[in-house]
Design an enzyme around this catalytic site. Structure first.
Site, PDB file in Angstrom:
ATOM      1  N   GLY A  15       0.800  -1.220   0.000  1.00 33.35           N
ATOM      2  CA  GLY A  15       0.000   0.000   0.000  1.00 33.35           C
ATOM      3  C   GLY A  15       0.833   1.270   0.000  1.00 33.35           C
ATOM      4  O   GLY A  15       0.296   2.372   0.022  1.00 33.35           O
ATOM      5  N   GLY A 296       4.413  -5.821  -1.503  1.00 28.27           N
ATOM      6  CA  GLY A 296       5.177  -5.245  -0.397  1.00 28.27           C
ATOM      7  C   GLY A 296       5.056  -6.057   0.884  1.00 28.27           C
ATOM      8  O   GLY A 296       4.146  -6.884   1.032  1.00 28.27           O
ATOM      9  N   GLU A 298       4.076  -7.346   4.252  1.00 26.70           N
ATOM     10  CA  GLU A 298       2.752  -7.197   4.867  1.00 26.70           C
ATOM     11  C   GLU A 298       2.603  -8.032   6.137  1.00 26.70           C
ATOM     12  O   GLU A 298       3.165  -9.115   6.256  1.00 26.70           O
ATOM     13  CB  GLU A 298       1.632  -7.502   3.865  1.00 26.70           C
ATOM     14  CG  GLU A 298       1.606  -8.912   3.343  1.00 26.70           C
ATOM     15  CD  GLU A 298       0.580  -9.097   2.214  1.00 26.70           C
ATOM     16  OE1 GLU A 298       0.083  -8.088   1.674  1.00 26.70           O
ATOM     17  OE2 GLU A 298       0.304 -10.253   1.897  1.00 26.70           O
TER      18      GLU A 298
HETATM   19  N1  LIG Z   1       1.892   8.859  -4.989  1.00 23.85           N
HETATM   20  C1  LIG Z   1       0.661   8.611  -4.547  1.00 23.85           C
HETATM   21  N2  LIG Z   1      -0.187   9.623  -4.371  1.00 23.85           N
HETATM   22  C2  LIG Z   1      -1.445   9.401  -3.936  1.00 23.85           C
HETATM   23  N3  LIG Z   1      -1.917   8.200  -3.656  1.00 23.85           N
HETATM   24  C3  LIG Z   1      -1.114   7.172  -3.821  1.00 23.85           C
HETATM   25  C4  LIG Z   1       0.222   7.311  -4.264  1.00 23.85           C
HETATM   26  N4  LIG Z   1       0.792   6.104  -4.331  1.00 23.85           N
HETATM   27  C5  LIG Z   1      -0.166   5.242  -3.922  1.00 23.85           C
HETATM   28  N5  LIG Z   1      -1.285   5.870  -3.622  1.00 23.85           N
HETATM   29  C6  LIG Z   1      -2.531   5.282  -3.117  1.00 23.85           C
HETATM   30  O1  LIG Z   1      -2.199   4.102  -2.440  1.00 23.85           O
HETATM   31  C7  LIG Z   1      -2.817   2.993  -3.013  1.00 23.85           C
HETATM   32  C8  LIG Z   1      -1.874   1.829  -2.970  1.00 23.85           C
HETATM   33  O2  LIG Z   1      -0.784   2.042  -3.806  1.00 23.85           O
HETATM   34  P1  LIG Z   1      -0.091   0.868  -4.586  1.00 23.85           P
HETATM   35  O3  LIG Z   1      -1.109  -0.053  -5.088  1.00 23.85           O
HETATM   36  O4  LIG Z   1       0.851   1.452  -5.491  1.00 23.85           O
HETATM   37  O5  LIG Z   1       0.662   0.173  -3.434  1.00 23.85           O
HETATM   38  P2  LIG Z   1       1.731  -0.972  -3.528  1.00 23.85           P
HETATM   39  O6  LIG Z   1       2.950  -0.458  -2.911  1.00 23.85           O
HETATM   40  O7  LIG Z   1       1.809  -1.465  -4.895  1.00 23.85           O
HETATM   41  O8  LIG Z   1       1.096  -2.072  -2.597  1.00 23.85           O
HETATM   42  P3  LIG Z   1       1.096  -3.646  -2.731  1.00 23.85           P
HETATM   43  O9  LIG Z   1       2.384  -4.088  -2.195  1.00 23.85           O
HETATM   44  O10 LIG Z   1      -0.036  -4.029  -1.885  1.00 23.85           O
HETATM   45  O11 LIG Z   1       0.891  -3.940  -4.127  1.00 23.85           O
HETATM   46  C9  LIG Z   1      -3.157   3.391  -4.401  1.00 23.85           C
HETATM   47  O12 LIG Z   1      -4.265   2.686  -4.884  1.00 23.85           O
HETATM   48  C10 LIG Z   1      -3.450   4.870  -4.213  1.00 23.85           C
HETATM   49  O13 LIG Z   1      -4.771   5.016  -3.781  1.00 23.85           O
END
Ligand SMILES: Nc1ncnc2c1ncn2[C@@H]1O[C@H](COP(=O)(O)OP(=O)(O)OP(=O)(O)O)[C@@H](O)[C@H]1O
Ligand SMILES: [Mg+2]
Length: 935
Positions: A15, A296, A298
């Site tokens: 996240g 990531g 968790e």
């Molecule tokens: N730079 C950003 N600005 C605003 N919101 C963001 C940003 N990055 C992520 N988010 C918010 O956080 C949420 C989760 O981000 P993301 O899916 O990229 O996480 P992740 O690191 O890939 O997590 P995972 O490991 O669960 O896949 C996104 O859906 C978005 O709502």
């Protein structure tokens, strides 16, 4: 610019924003790369692969509404200009267990909900699906099928469009969605136990749908769901399953189908992304940018095998990061001979080893339990673990923990002290998930499927392969180790995502949480190393190559050692001693600002160089173009000269032949026609006729005529006559009646006077006039006297008296019937034409004439001596009127005439110098006519 493969490692807990960052990076390249039609396609496919893979591989978890449940490493291939020309995706261990089970507050993979929400009614009917996710057991385990933050309907549209862009055709989409639907139907297959405790399928309907969607035999599918095939002592035995086993088999099938379809999907995406030589010919040597976006770190209330794998993966990445930044950086200073105070940091290698070490690591122990004969269970696995790694500082179980910690640990659990924090794992399901087995008869059934995707996913060779497949954890371990190799081979950049709060909320910055992340990510140590160390370092060669243009001594080439070149260069740039260090092979620059200043200088220099180069290039280009054009011109010229030369030579040859034939013809010209002279003769004829055509006489008087060759004499003669006739005829046709009359008179005049009277020639060019006196000049009384007699011609004359030859002015009128001599108003004499016997003139140039009158006529006074200035005209008209053309006498010497009553008068004509008319002594009238120059 340095043509080196790059990779970007994106890390951070679930996240934190890894996936979002990946997408931003891709978008950035899509926007900034050079554009072209092909590149557009590749770009679209790269971008559109995301929604598809996310739909199938992401799900809502407690940590993240769009949590990646698979690892993804994407290579983007760039051509020499930096335009993307292809791509490739590697996927890592999908969290398949989610297909059949979700923790409270979590969802299954997005695609299920998207399909139900967004799929058109027709499609859903074909798939046997109802719109509500509540109908499907696999979708409601977490009890949150619908989430306000997720718009499944909209996402469906995006996914559906993306599928088309990454080159799915309609039937492939249908096959794929059939599989998605089949998983939902499979989840709804229920069992009940018969008296013997054997499972029976109670939901025939679901089997029917399933059979259709998976394109398999319904009864076979049903049987394979409630039986298992085992091979004992070389014989195949079928044993019925109990309720629990049947449910396990069903779920295993669902996971297998979904998991393999996901891998198939990645393959399919790869095919569409594959760098196609045909589309980008000649750019085989592409540079690669790798993007790693993985699940990531968790921690949940309840953590299982999946979390174990995910967190292990994050440990590995952290390890790589440490290796490449903290460790190798400090080692580099040492090896380069730069004075260095080591910075301490936590190296998580110890945790990685705990998980992956051969024989002693958790994965090895898990595998051992899975493979060993006898009654291996999750509990025996835990015991083995405790036995093997009991003294490890990062490992704890209920048994190993101290009094205080023990309370927080169940008997079925073990705890790992990860770099990012403690995670307690429950061993329940570890063995099954690691084995990842699917009953053989279910595999067989799937191998028989006629759904093309299922068919590709379940390969028959699997059935005959005796070798036990690698366990899930080992596969994962191996694939991670390969991934590390890939990443190490490239120049790494890092994105460290930090999660601002745990509540998925915007604008909330949880300091404790962030402090924790900064700490475990080792960012402080990183900063410390960076701060104490050098912001930038480069091999001397590379540094010199980049900045050599900034110093006259190093530009354009430096002949000595690169080390010395750099020394000269930085001295020239004015680097202060504290700003940089010279290592063994590299220069180290301490502050970013030093480098930035150098970069700025380079930019300025580049611009001025570019301007210069442009000018040079333009000159060079112009010259090249000029030379090219010159060369072209010369080529054209030489060809044209050649052509002209050949033409001229051919012409000369023809001319020589013609001349030769001419000469020969000329020699033989008087012979009868023969091959030697025929050309010549023909030519002579032809040229005579052509010459004649050009030089025909212009008028009747033109007597010129080209001389014909002997062979054409007769023809020439005939032509000449024809031509003359033609001219005469056309002349005659042209002349007017007045002119005709004129000519007739002239002809008569000619007949009468030509060659006979001296002043005739003078009259020839003068036109005869109809009359020399108008009616107004003739006295009215005379007109009256003549009454109806029309005056045809009138002319002033001089009359010489018969006796004294006195000259008197009179008018001579010619009427229809007579010559009338008039004096003013009196008609002095009228001579009817019938009485006019003749006319006499001299042969000299005088104008005198005598009208001879019939003497018997008494009324007549005798012949009349007259003088007219237009004597030829007057006499011609008179002779014609009186029909006396033949009665005009032209006399030499003298004329006799009657003066009435038988008396005679004589006029003597002599030539002299000037005209003189007078009575001579002999009583004759003497006329001296002037001699004319020519007759
Ligand atoms: N730079 C950003 N600005 C605003 N919101 C963001 C940003 N990055 C992520 N988010 C918010 O956080 C949420 C989760 O981000 P993301 O899916 O990229 O996480 P992740 O690191 O890939 O997590 P995972 O490991 O669960 O896949 C996104 O859906 C978005 O709502
Ligand atoms: Mg993600």
């Amino acid at each position: 610019m340095e043509r080196k493969d790059q990779c970007i490692l994106i890390s951070g807990e679930s996240g934190a924003g890894k996936t979002e960052a990946t997408k931003k990076i891709l978008q950035y390249y899509a926007v900034t790369c050079p554009a072209s039609q092909q590149v557009e396609t590749v770009k679209d496919r790269l971008l559109q692969s995301n929604p598809v893979l996310e739909a199938f591989g992401n799900a809502k978890t407690l940590r993240n509404d769009n949590s990646s449940r698979f690892g993804k490493y994407m290579d983007v291939q760039f051509d020499y200009r930096g335009a993307p020309v292809g791509g490739h995706i590697l996927n890592y261990l999908l969290e398949k267990s989610r297909v059949v089970h979700q923790n409270h507050g979590e969802r299954n993979f997005h695609i299920f909900y998207q399909l139900l929400e967004g799929g058109e009614e027709d499609l859903l009917r074909r798939l046997g699906l109802e719109k509500s996710p509540q109908q499907y057991h696999y979708l409601v385990k977490g009890q949150c099928a619908r989430v306000s933050s997720i718009n499944d309907k909209n996402d469906w549209k995006i996914v559906r469009r993306a599928l088309t862009i990454i080159s799915f055709n309609d039937s492939e989409v249908e096959d794929l969605l059939s599989i998605v639907a089949s998983v939902l139907h499979l989840g709804n297959v229920q069992f009940a136990a018969d008296e013997q405790g054997n499972a029976q399928v109670t939901t025939e309907n679901q089997i029917k749908y399933l059979a259709r969607l998976l394109a398999v035999e319904g009864s076979v599918l049903r049987d394979s769901l409630i039986h298992k095939k085992i091979i004992a002592k070389g014989e195949e035995l079928i044993s019925p399953l109990n309720l629990e086993q049947a449910a396990y088999a069903r779920d295993a099938l669902a996971k297998a189908i979904y998991g393999r379809t996901f891998s198939w999907l990645v393959n399919k995406v790869n095919k569409s992304l594959a760098y196609k030589e045909g589309e980008f010919p000649g750019w085989r040597s592409t540079t690669v940018l790798g993007l790693l976006d993985i699940y990531g770190f968790e921690v949940f209330q309840h953590n299982s095998f999946e979390q174990f794998c995910i967190n292990y993966c994050n440990e590995k990445l952290q390890q790589l990061f440490i290796e490449l930044t903290l460790k190798s950086e400090q080692e580099e200073y040492e090896s380069e001979g730069i004075a260095w105070e080591p910075v301490q940091y936590f190296n998580n290698k110890i945790i990685c080893d705990l998980v992956e070490e051969k024989f002693k690591g958790i994965i090895s122990i898990l595998d051992e339990e899975c493979l060993r004969p006898g009654d291996a269970t999750d509990t025996t696995f835990l015991e083995k673990l405790e036995e093997t790694v009991k003294n490890h500082p990062h490992f704890l179980t209920h048994k190993l923990a101290d009094q205080k910690t023990r309370k927080s640990l169940g008997r079925e659990e073990f705890r790992l002290l990860h770099y990012a924090g403690e995670v307690t794992y429950s061993v329940a399901g570890f063995l099954d998930k690691n084995n990842d087995l699917l009953f053989r008869n279910l595999k067989e059934t799937m191998c028989n499927s006629e759904n093309p995707i299922i068919n590709q996913c379940f390969d028959r060779t699997e059935l005959t392969d005796k070798k036990r497949p690698e366990t899930a954890a080992t596969q994962f371990k191996n694939s991670l180790s390969k991934l590390m190799e890939i990443l190490m081979s490239k120049e790494p950049s890092y994105i460290r995502c930090i999660k601002p709060n745990d509540a998925k909320q915007a604008d909330r910055f949880d300091e404790v949480l962030i402090r924790h992340q900064v700490k475990y990510l080792g960012l402080m140590e990183n900063l410390r190393v960076r701060r104490a160390g050098f912001a930038y370092r480069r091999k001397y060669e590379v540094f010199l190559q980049r900045y050599k243009s900034l110093c006259p001594e190093t530009w354009p080439t430096w002949d000595g050692r690169p080390h010395d070149g750099v020394a000269v260069l930085v001295k020239h740039l004015g680097y202060k001693p504290e700003e940089y260090k010279m290592g063994r092979t590299k220069i180290f620059i301490r502050f970013p600002k030093t480098l930035f200043a150098t970069e700025d200088a380079l930019e300025v220099r580049k611009q001025s160089l570019a301007t210069k180069m442009q000018a040079t290039w333009r000159g060079f280009y112009r010259r090249k173009k000029f030379l090219h054009m010159k060369h072209s011109a010369i080529t054209i010229q030489s060809w044209w000269r050649g052509t002209l030369g050949r033409r001229k030579a051919a012409k000369k040859k023809r001319a020589v032949e013609t001349i030769r034939r001419f000469i020969k013809g000329f020699i033989y010209r008087n012979y009868p026609r023969c091959p030697e002279n025929e050309y010549f003769l023909d030519y002579i004829r032809f040229s005579f006729l052509m010459n004649l055509k050009r030089n025909l006489p212009k008028n009747v008087l033109d007597k010129s005529w080209p001389t014909p060759p002997p062979s054409l004499c007769e023809a020439s003669q005939l032509l000449r006559q024809l031509c003359m006739q033609n001219m005469v005829w056309s002349y005659c046709k042209r002349i007017s009646p007045e002119w005709k009359q004129q000519l007739e008179q002239k002809v008569i005049a000619s007949e009468i006077f030509k060659g006979k009277k001296d002043n005739y020639p003078q009259s020839v060019p003068r036109l005869f006039i109809n009359t020399r006196l108008g009616n107004e000049e003739i006295n009215a009384k005379v007109l009256q006297a003549l009454e109806n007699e029309a005056i045809k011609y009138a002319v002033p004359v001089i009359k010489y008296d018969r006796k004294g030859y006195k000259a008197r002015a009179r008018q001579l009128l010619l009427t229809q019937n007579a010559v009338v001599i008039v004096e003013e108003s009196k008609i002095k004499q009228r001579i009817d034409y019938a009485n006019l016997t003749g006319i006499s003139v001299s042969s000299l140039s005088d104008n005198l004439f005598v009208l001879h009158v019939h003497c018997e006529d008494n009324k007549q006074k005798g012949d009349v001596v007259l003088q007219s200035d237009h004597v030829i005209e007057t006499l011609t008209k008179t002779a014609m009127r009186a029909d006396k053309v033949n009665n005009v006498n032209i006399n030499q010497g003298s004329i006799k005439f009657t003066v009435g009553q038988g008396k005679e008068g004589i006029i003597d004509f002599i030539s002299g110098s000037e005209l003189l008319i007078a009575k001579a002594k002999n009583g004759h009238l003497t006329v001296v006519a002037p001699r004319l120059n020519s007759r």
